[in-house]
Write a protein that holds these residues in place. Sequence first.
Motif, PDB file in Angstrom:
ATOM      1  N   SER A  11       0.698  -0.984   0.238  1.00  0.00           N
ATOM      2  CA  SER A  11       0.296  -0.349   0.032  1.00  0.00           C
ATOM      3  C   SER A  11       0.921   1.117   0.041  1.00  0.00           C
ATOM      4  O   SER A  11       0.096   2.108   0.024  1.00  0.00           O
ATOM      5  CB  SER A  11      -1.289   0.319   1.412  1.00  0.00           C
ATOM      6  OG  SER A  11      -0.488   0.115   2.302  1.00  0.00           O
ATOM      7  N   LEU A  12       2.094   0.995   0.397  1.00  0.00           N
ATOM      8  CA  LEU A  12       3.221   2.212   0.764  1.00  0.00           C
ATOM      9  C   LEU A  12       3.143   2.448  -1.522  1.00  0.00           C
ATOM     10  O   LEU A  12       4.800   1.877  -1.483  1.00  0.00           O
ATOM     11  CB  LEU A  12       4.325   2.311   1.466  1.00  0.00           C
ATOM     12  CG  LEU A  12       3.648   2.106   2.933  1.00  0.00           C
ATOM     13  CD1 LEU A  12       5.077   2.019   3.674  1.00  0.00           C
ATOM     14  CD2 LEU A  12       2.163   3.116   3.055  1.00  0.00           C
ATOM     15  N   ILE A  13       2.854   3.302  -1.710  1.00  0.00           N
ATOM     16  CA  ILE A  13       3.524   2.847  -3.347  1.00  0.00           C
ATOM     17  C   ILE A  13       4.454   4.117  -3.172  1.00  0.00           C
ATOM     18  O   ILE A  13       3.713   5.422  -3.197  1.00  0.00           O
ATOM     19  CB  ILE A  13       2.489   3.385  -4.326  1.00  0.00           C
ATOM     20  CG1 ILE A  13       1.447   2.030  -4.048  1.00  0.00           C
ATOM     21  CG2 ILE A  13       2.357   3.454  -5.521  1.00  0.00           C
ATOM     22  CD1 ILE A  13       0.218   1.993  -5.219  1.00  0.00           C
ATOM     23  N   ILE A  52      -1.657   4.699   8.679  1.00  0.00           N
ATOM     24  CA  ILE A  52      -2.029   5.095   7.102  1.00  0.00           C
ATOM     25  C   ILE A  52      -2.322   3.632   6.231  1.00  0.00           C
ATOM     26  O   ILE A  52      -2.405   2.420   6.653  1.00  0.00           O
ATOM     27  CB  ILE A  52      -0.185   5.594   6.678  1.00  0.00           C
ATOM     28  CG1 ILE A  52       0.170   5.792   7.587  1.00  0.00           C
ATOM     29  CG2 ILE A  52      -0.363   5.214   4.616  1.00  0.00           C
ATOM     30  CD1 ILE A  52       1.828   6.474   6.842  1.00  0.00           C
ATOM     31  N   ALA A  53      -3.219   4.363   5.564  1.00  0.00           N
ATOM     32  CA  ALA A  53      -4.331   3.482   4.722  1.00  0.00           C
ATOM     33  C   ALA A  53      -3.319   3.590   3.460  1.00  0.00           C
ATOM     34  O   ALA A  53      -3.199   2.462   2.682  1.00  0.00           O
ATOM     35  CB  ALA A  53      -5.887   3.669   4.690  1.00  0.00           C
ATOM     36  N   ARG A  54      -2.861   4.164   3.030  1.00  0.00           N
ATOM     37  CA  ARG A  54      -2.284   4.258   1.621  1.00  0.00           C
ATOM     38  C   ARG A  54      -0.673   5.820   1.175  1.00  0.00           C
ATOM     39  O   ARG A  54      -1.279   6.967   1.915  1.00  0.00           O
ATOM     40  CB  ARG A  54      -2.879   3.913   0.066  1.00  0.00           C
ATOM     41  CG  ARG A  54      -3.550   4.876  -0.337  1.00  0.00           C
ATOM     42  CD  ARG A  54      -4.853   4.685  -1.086  1.00  0.00           C
ATOM     43  NE  ARG A  54      -5.812   5.677  -1.702  1.00  0.00           N
ATOM     44  CZ  ARG A  54      -5.442   6.727  -2.678  1.00  0.00           C
ATOM     45  NH1 ARG A  54      -4.734   6.132  -3.455  1.00  0.00           N
ATOM     46  NH2 ARG A  54      -6.019   7.082  -2.918  1.00  0.00           N
ATOM     47  N   GLY A 100      -9.468   9.064   6.578  1.00  0.00           N
ATOM     48  CA  GLY A 100     -10.134   9.571   5.746  1.00  0.00           C
ATOM     49  C   GLY A 100      -9.138  10.795   5.488  1.00  0.00           C
ATOM     50  O   GLY A 100      -9.163  11.979   4.299  1.00  0.00           O
ATOM     51  N   SER A 101      -8.916  11.766   6.234  1.00  0.00           N
ATOM     52  CA  SER A 101      -7.794  12.430   6.299  1.00  0.00           C
ATOM     53  C   SER A 101      -6.692  12.572   5.382  1.00  0.00           C
ATOM     54  O   SER A 101      -5.696  11.186   5.383  1.00  0.00           O
ATOM     55  CB  SER A 101      -7.103  12.877   7.563  1.00  0.00           C
ATOM     56  OG  SER A 101      -6.415  12.303   7.910  1.00  0.00           O
ATOM     57  N   HIS A 102      -5.832  13.716   4.650  1.00  0.00           N
ATOM     58  CA  HIS A 102      -4.299  13.002   3.783  1.00  0.00           C
ATOM     59  C   HIS A 102      -3.698  13.843   4.082  1.00  0.00           C
ATOM     60  O   HIS A 102      -4.050  15.128   4.687  1.00  0.00           O
ATOM     61  CB  HIS A 102      -4.847  12.889   2.126  1.00  0.00           C
ATOM     62  CG  HIS A 102      -5.195  14.269   1.782  1.00  0.00           C
ATOM     63  ND1 HIS A 102      -6.341  14.825   1.289  1.00  0.00           N
ATOM     64  CD2 HIS A 102      -4.550  14.927   0.999  1.00  0.00           C
ATOM     65  CE1 HIS A 102      -6.312  15.899   0.850  1.00  0.00           C
ATOM     66  NE2 HIS A 102      -5.428  15.688   0.585  1.00  0.00           N
TER      67      HIS A 102
END
Length: 394
Positions: A111-113, A199-201, A212-214
């Motif tokens: 997920s860590l692109i 962290i989601a991605r 949901g934040s970034h």
Amino acid sequence: MSAIVIVGAGECGVRAAFGLRENGFDGSVTLIGEEDLLPYERPPLSKNHELDPKFIYSADAYDTAKIDLLLGKKVASIDCTNRQIELSDGLVIRYDKLLLATGARARLFPSLIGCLTLRTQADAEAIMTRFTPGAHVGIIGGGFIGLEVASSARSLGADVTVIEAGRRILGRAVPEAIASAVHTRHAQAGVRILTGTAIARTTATQVYFEDGSHMAFDVIIAGIGAVPNTELATNGGLNVENGIVVDRSFKTSDAAIFAAGDCCNFIWRDQRTRLESWKAAQDQGTHVAGAMLGDDAAYAKAPWFWSDQYDLTLCVTGIFDLSAETQTRSTSNDTSIVFQLDPDGVLTAAAGIGIGNSAVKELRIFEKLIERAKVFDGSVLCDPATNLKRLLRD
């Protein structure tokens, strides 16, 4: 004449190669590394702003020691039956004994692109050039590597945010009192540390959180641990479980094959562990050189870690049980030292932090006391009037 082949030209493999010669071995020694560079020290990678590699030995030293150094070569397979390895270019090399010092690689979740990682000289060159004044740098992971990179980035004028999923930084390495001192120093330097943040991605410049934040950055570096390089061992039929499993002499499940350094799962204090440490790699390289020549002494070196961040040096020796009680040794205002005894009163771990090398001297004594596995009264070690050196003579 017997032949010893070493796969992996990092600190452990190099130390083992020279250790063989120092122990009088006069057979052939072949040291194989995947990188084209002469073997270099890895600790400076997160600290060296000049980006000049610090070589472990000069090229002439390998020639003088009659070590056949093969660089830019990848080992494709091990044939345990015929005691030979095959390189990716088809070259076959026979061995009487083989050492796997294959190290570890940076962990990176799918997920860590787009995140950068730090493990090699090339990685350091790609990362450090991005640390310009005002650059927005995101660092995922509040462990040693992530925090050292944060210190380097901040010292070069970058705006730095460290994102840690755990409730505190250094959650797998040191007691909370030491971690708190590190956190405070980063905050004083202007680093923003977000703990308990999942962290989601990511993309190369955006971190998306599970809430949901970034956040946007110019560069994102992931420092979330390392994965042992065990593929050769697995494909060769060796026992692998969180590293290449070895006995007290670093011998694998194949009597002719040894493993040491970051890639191995070894025994310390009757417990299995795996370390990612420059000092452990060096110590194990020296030990395994003797073991390959028939020395059956058990490995007894205490683990040792250190980290330089800003004007602070943090040292850890032994292995803490972070769920158990720690005790504090009274020291000067700019130094903090904590230690841990097991239920029998045996000293098992100590950590210290201070300006420059102010904590290192006492931690070195703790290291020796740990190796002696002696029983102590905790109040004696807490007392600043206790002369630690004198305890070594008792």
